[in-house]
Design a protein around this motif. Structure first.
Motif, mmCIF file in Angstrom:
data_model
loop_
_atom_site.group_PDB
_atom_site.id
_atom_site.type_symbol
_atom_site.label_atom_id
_atom_site.label_comp_id
_atom_site.label_asym_id
_atom_site.label_seq_id
_atom_site.Cartn_x
_atom_site.Cartn_y
_atom_site.Cartn_z
ATOM 1 N N THR A 1 0.702 -1.127 -0.075
ATOM 2 C CA THR A 1 0.094 0.271 -0.095
ATOM 3 C C THR A 1 0.755 1.226 0.021
ATOM 4 O O THR A 1 1.832 1.401 0.779
ATOM 5 C CB THR A 1 -0.974 -0.027 1.253
ATOM 6 N N GLY B 1 -0.249 6.112 -10.515
ATOM 7 C CA GLY B 1 -0.916 5.930 -9.268
ATOM 8 C C GLY B 1 -0.310 5.435 -8.147
ATOM 9 O O GLY B 1 0.942 5.022 -8.539
ATOM 10 N N VAL C 1 -3.413 0.927 -3.547
ATOM 11 C CA VAL C 1 -4.367 0.958 -2.566
ATOM 12 C C VAL C 1 -4.371 -0.307 -1.819
ATOM 13 O O VAL C 1 -4.427 -0.420 -0.503
ATOM 14 C CB VAL C 1 -5.886 1.640 -2.929
ATOM 15 N N ASP D 1 -5.128 3.909 -6.741
ATOM 16 C CA ASP D 1 -5.785 5.072 -6.714
ATOM 17 C C ASP D 1 -4.823 6.217 -7.666
ATOM 18 O O ASP D 1 -3.767 6.545 -7.394
ATOM 19 C CB ASP D 1 -5.670 5.689 -5.240
ATOM 20 N N SER D 2 -5.664 6.854 -8.694
ATOM 21 C CA SER D 2 -4.978 7.882 -9.517
ATOM 22 C C SER D 2 -5.716 8.982 -9.416
ATOM 23 O O SER D 2 -6.711 9.142 -9.907
ATOM 24 C CB SER D 2 -4.768 7.366 -10.830
ATOM 25 N N GLY E 1 -7.621 10.298 -7.032
ATOM 26 C CA GLY E 1 -8.899 10.016 -6.481
ATOM 27 C C GLY E 1 -9.795 9.174 -7.161
ATOM 28 O O GLY E 1 -10.950 8.796 -6.705
ATOM 29 N N SER E 2 -9.444 8.521 -8.311
ATOM 30 C CA SER E 2 -10.313 7.439 -8.897
ATOM 31 C C SER E 2 -9.570 6.088 -8.582
ATOM 32 O O SER E 2 -8.310 5.951 -8.961
ATOM 33 C CB SER E 2 -10.388 7.905 -10.136
ATOM 34 N N LEU E 3 -10.279 5.066 -8.218
ATOM 35 C CA LEU E 3 -9.877 4.036 -7.910
ATOM 36 C C LEU E 3 -10.122 2.981 -9.278
ATOM 37 O O LEU E 3 -11.125 3.009 -9.630
ATOM 38 C CB LEU E 3 -10.522 3.339 -6.666
ATOM 39 N N SER E 4 -9.247 2.141 -9.563
ATOM 40 C CA SER E 4 -9.351 1.031 -10.579
ATOM 41 C C SER E 4 -8.585 -0.099 -10.376
ATOM 42 O O SER E 4 -7.415 -0.062 -9.642
ATOM 43 C CB SER E 4 -9.114 1.613 -11.912
#
Length: 142
Positions: free
Chosen positions: A44, A56, A59, A71-72, A74-77
Motif C-alpha cells: 500500500t 497512481g 491501495v 488510486d490515480s 482520487g479515482s480507484l481502478s
C-alpha cells in the motif's frame, strides 16, 4: 581427412550463435526475476504505472487473484499485476534561459565567480597583512 577452413568457419559461427542464445536467455531470466520481485514487493502506498500509462499509488494488493487497486488522483481502478510496472523517472526541467550554451546553470557560474572574487580579495589582502606584520616586527627590533 585434410584440414578444411570452411568447416572451421562453420564451427566458429555455430559456437558464436549458441553463445548468443545462452547470453540472451540469461539476460531475459534476470529481467523476469526483477519484474517478479517488483510485483511481489507491492505494498500500500507504492507508486506504480501501468503499461498503458496510468500513474497512481497502490491501495490494496491481492496476490492470490494477481490484482491490485490503484488510486490515480482520487479515482480507484483494479488492475492485473502483469499490467503494473515501476513509474517512469521524470527528469527535472531547466529552462533554456537558466543555462549557458554548454548546459551549465547560470547561477552556478555567478556563485563560482563570486567565490573566485572572494578568493582573489583574500589573496590580495595576504601580502598587505604580511607587510604590515613585517613592519611591526621591524619597529619592535629598533
Amino acid at each position: 581427412m585434410p584440414f578444411d577452413p570452411s568447416m572451421l568457419f562453420m564451427i566458429v559461427i555455430l559456437v558464436f550463435m549458441i553463445g548468443m542464445m545462452w547470453w540472451q536467455s540469461k539476460k531475459a531470466k534476470k529481467q523476469q526475476a526483477k519484474v517478479n520481485d517488483f510485483r511481489e514487493s507491492l505494498q500500500t502506498g507504492t507508486e506504480v504505472a501501468t503499461y498503458s500509462g496510468l500513474l497512481g499509488k497502490i491501495v490494496s494488493v491481492d496476490l492470490e487473484k494477481e490484482q491490485a487497486v490503484i488510486d490515480s488522483e482520487g479515482s480507484l481502478s483494479r488492475w492485473r499485476l502483469q499490467a503494473l510496472t515501476e513509474p517512469p523517472i521524470v527528469p527535472a526541467y531547466v529552462h533554456d534561459d537558466e543555462v549557458d550554451e554548454y548546459g551549465n546553470r547560470l547561477e552556478d557560474k555567478a556563485d563560482d565567480q563570486s567565490q573566485q572574487d572572494e578568493q582573489d580579495a583574500d589573496e590580495a589582502q595576504k601580502p598587505i597583512e604580511a607587510t604590515a606584520e613585517q613592519n611591526a616586527k621591524d619597529e619592535q627590533t629598533k
